[in-house]
Design a protein around this motif. Structure first.
Motif, PDB file in Angstrom:
ATOM      1  N   THR A 192       0.856  -1.183   0.000  1.00 37.32           N
ATOM      2  CA  THR A 192       0.000   0.000   0.000  1.00 37.32           C
ATOM      3  C   THR A 192       0.895   1.237   0.000  1.00 37.32           C
ATOM      4  O   THR A 192       2.112   1.127   0.232  1.00 37.32           O
ATOM      5  CB  THR A 192      -0.904   0.037   1.246  1.00 37.32           C
ATOM      6  OG1 THR A 192      -0.101   0.335   2.398  1.00 37.32           O
ATOM      7  CG2 THR A 192      -1.629  -1.290   1.442  1.00 37.32           C
ATOM      8  N   ARG A 225      -8.050  -2.514  -9.970  1.00 36.50           N
ATOM      9  CA  ARG A 225      -9.003  -1.899  -9.048  1.00 36.50           C
ATOM     10  C   ARG A 225     -10.247  -2.758  -8.866  1.00 36.50           C
ATOM     11  O   ARG A 225     -10.840  -2.769  -7.775  1.00 36.50           O
ATOM     12  CB  ARG A 225      -9.364  -0.488  -9.522  1.00 36.50           C
ATOM     13  CG  ARG A 225      -8.230   0.512  -9.314  1.00 36.50           C
ATOM     14  CD  ARG A 225      -8.532   1.868  -9.911  1.00 36.50           C
ATOM     15  NE  ARG A 225      -7.436   2.790  -9.712  1.00 36.50           N
ATOM     16  CZ  ARG A 225      -7.308   3.627  -8.677  1.00 36.50           C
ATOM     17  NH1 ARG A 225      -8.235   3.640  -7.739  1.00 36.50           N
ATOM     18  NH2 ARG A 225      -6.259   4.425  -8.578  1.00 36.50           N
ATOM     19  N   HIS A 240      -8.987  -5.511  -6.495  1.00 36.80           N
ATOM     20  CA  HIS A 240      -8.491  -5.044  -5.189  1.00 36.80           C
ATOM     21  C   HIS A 240      -9.282  -3.787  -4.789  1.00 36.80           C
ATOM     22  O   HIS A 240      -8.758  -2.671  -4.870  1.00 36.80           O
ATOM     23  CB  HIS A 240      -7.001  -4.741  -5.245  1.00 36.80           C
ATOM     24  CG  HIS A 240      -6.143  -5.929  -5.566  1.00 36.80           C
ATOM     25  ND1 HIS A 240      -5.709  -6.816  -4.614  1.00 36.80           N
ATOM     26  CD2 HIS A 240      -5.669  -6.390  -6.752  1.00 36.80           C
ATOM     27  CE1 HIS A 240      -4.982  -7.771  -5.182  1.00 36.80           C
ATOM     28  NE2 HIS A 240      -4.952  -7.535  -6.477  1.00 36.80           N
ATOM     29  N   ASP A 271      -9.820  -2.459  -2.117  1.00 36.31           N
ATOM     30  CA  ASP A 271      -9.216  -1.654  -1.045  1.00 36.31           C
ATOM     31  C   ASP A 271      -8.444  -0.462  -1.590  1.00 36.31           C
ATOM     32  O   ASP A 271      -8.194   0.497  -0.861  1.00 36.31           O
ATOM     33  CB  ASP A 271      -8.270  -2.520  -0.205  1.00 36.31           C
ATOM     34  CG  ASP A 271      -7.135  -3.109  -1.006  1.00 36.31           C
ATOM     35  OD1 ASP A 271      -7.394  -3.806  -2.006  1.00 36.31           O
ATOM     36  OD2 ASP A 271      -5.954  -2.878  -0.630  1.00 36.31           O
ATOM     37  N   GLU A 277      -9.458   1.837  -3.450  1.00 40.55           N
ATOM     38  CA  GLU A 277     -10.256   3.058  -3.388  1.00 40.55           C
ATOM     39  C   GLU A 277     -10.027   3.825  -2.089  1.00 40.55           C
ATOM     40  O   GLU A 277     -10.148   5.058  -2.079  1.00 40.55           O
ATOM     41  CB  GLU A 277     -11.735   2.734  -3.559  1.00 40.55           C
ATOM     42  CG  GLU A 277     -12.081   2.074  -4.884  1.00 40.55           C
ATOM     43  CD  GLU A 277     -11.564   2.875  -6.095  1.00 40.55           C
ATOM     44  OE1 GLU A 277     -11.674   4.110  -6.069  1.00 40.55           O
ATOM     45  OE2 GLU A 277     -11.046   2.248  -7.042  1.00 40.55           O
ATOM     46  N   SER A 278      -9.663   3.137  -1.036  1.00 40.09           N
ATOM     47  CA  SER A 278      -9.438   3.826   0.234  1.00 40.09           C
ATOM     48  C   SER A 278      -8.147   4.636   0.230  1.00 40.09           C
ATOM     49  O   SER A 278      -7.956   5.514   1.073  1.00 40.09           O
ATOM     50  CB  SER A 278      -9.395   2.809   1.377  1.00 40.09           C
ATOM     51  OG  SER A 278      -8.237   1.965   1.275  1.00 40.09           O
ATOM     52  N   TRP A 279      -7.248   4.368  -0.726  1.00 42.18           N
ATOM     53  CA  TRP A 279      -5.983   5.116  -0.779  1.00 42.18           C
ATOM     54  C   TRP A 279      -6.188   6.532  -1.274  1.00 42.18           C
ATOM     55  O   TRP A 279      -5.379   7.406  -1.014  1.00 42.18           O
ATOM     56  CB  TRP A 279      -4.980   4.427  -1.707  1.00 42.18           C
ATOM     57  CG  TRP A 279      -4.685   3.015  -1.371  1.00 42.18           C
ATOM     58  CD1 TRP A 279      -4.966   2.365  -0.203  1.00 42.18           C
ATOM     59  CD2 TRP A 279      -4.037   2.062  -2.213  1.00 42.18           C
ATOM     60  NE1 TRP A 279      -4.544   1.061  -0.265  1.00 42.18           N
ATOM     61  CE2 TRP A 279      -3.970   0.853  -1.488  1.00 42.18           C
ATOM     62  CE3 TRP A 279      -3.509   2.102  -3.499  1.00 42.18           C
ATOM     63  CZ2 TRP A 279      -3.387  -0.296  -2.028  1.00 42.18           C
ATOM     64  CZ3 TRP A 279      -2.940   0.980  -4.031  1.00 42.18           C
ATOM     65  CH2 TRP A 279      -2.883  -0.218  -3.300  1.00 42.18           C
ATOM     66  N   THR A 280      -7.242   6.725  -2.075  1.00 44.49           N
ATOM     67  CA  THR A 280      -7.450   8.037  -2.692  1.00 44.49           C
ATOM     68  C   THR A 280      -8.695   8.719  -2.165  1.00 44.49           C
ATOM     69  O   THR A 280      -9.113   9.715  -2.692  1.00 44.49           O
ATOM     70  CB  THR A 280      -7.561   7.868  -4.231  1.00 44.49           C
ATOM     71  OG1 THR A 280      -8.587   6.931  -4.524  1.00 44.49           O
ATOM     72  CG2 THR A 280      -6.258   7.358  -4.816  1.00 44.49           C
TER      73      THR A 280
END
Length: 238
Positions: free
Chosen positions: A54, A228, A231, A233, A235-238
């Motif tokens: 991540t 995307r 995975h 997850d 989407e939570s990075w941005t």
């Protein structure tokens, strides 16, 4: 890492794509990125694999080998430092132990334009034979950068491969292409039969069309969408 946040997300997406493309080897291998020409870059930390990394797992680094090194930086940091120093236009580097590339690199054979990927990479992938050990010193890194030259990639014989691109997108797409090109040619060689390759005119045409910047961008965008989906997850990075 001010100004690098978007690049780090791209590198993480690229790492997940590399995992799906067969580049996993526990937590080994690295992906790094920078703005071309910059003295600073960011690199996947030593403790996480391509499949799980991540943005929080990336660490800041500098091209200068005399600078302090982050505690979680990978041992092969000098490999990236040396290539970035030698190639100011490079914005992304992938080093992995992908199996088809590793096996092909150990053969006495050159990549041929058997496939579209082979058409891009024929003559652009060199070999480094001085050592197959982990790249721990800037001197070995510099020797690998010299073997890479102006090429796309270099086989570290009995170790793995290094792929460089003008952006992290290019580096990831070319790394995926290298593994596919190696696998297809290995399959052809294993058949024991003669096989055909693209002629020189077709190779030039493929490089001009299939591997134009706009085409590479479309390959990246497809890769990004697929990763995307697989995975969520991210989407939570941005």
């Amino acid at each position: 890492m001010p100004g690098l946040a978007a690049l780090v997300v791209q590198a993480c997406v690229g790492a997940r794509a590399l995992s799906a493309g067969g580049h996993d080897d526990f937590n080994q291998g690295q992906i790094s990125c920078r703005r071309p020409g910059a003295g600073e870059f960011t690199i996947k930390g030593a403790l996480t694999g391509f499949d799980e990394v991540t943005p929080a797992d990336f660490v800041a680094a500098v091209v200068d080998p005399a600078a302090p090194v982050a505690a979680k930086a990978p041992p092969e940091l000098p490999l990236h430092q040396a290539i970035y120093a030698a190639r100011p236009e490079i914005g992304g580097i992938v080093h992995s132990h992908a199996p088809a590339g590793l096996v092909f690199g150990a053969l006495d054979a050159e990549l041929e334009p058997l496939s579209h990927e082979g058409a891009l990479l024929a003559g652009a992938v060199h070999r480094f034979r001085d050592t197959s050990n982990t790249v721990l010193t800037i001197e070995v890194g510099a020797a690998i950068a010299k073997s890479l030259g102006e090429g796309v990639a270099v086989f570290l014989v009995n170790h793995g491969s290094v792929i460089a691109g003008r952006s992290v997108r290019h580096a990831v797409v070319f790394a995926l292409m290298l593994e596919r090109a190696c696998r297809l040619q290995l399959d052809a060689l294993a058949s024991g039969r003669t096989y055909s390759v693209s002629n020189a005119i077709d190779v030039i045409a493929k490089r001009d069309y299939i591997f134009a910047d706009l085409s590479v961008r479309s390959y990246w965008e497809h890769t990004n969408r697929r990763v995307r989906r697989e995975h969520p997850d991210i989407e939570s990075w941005t």
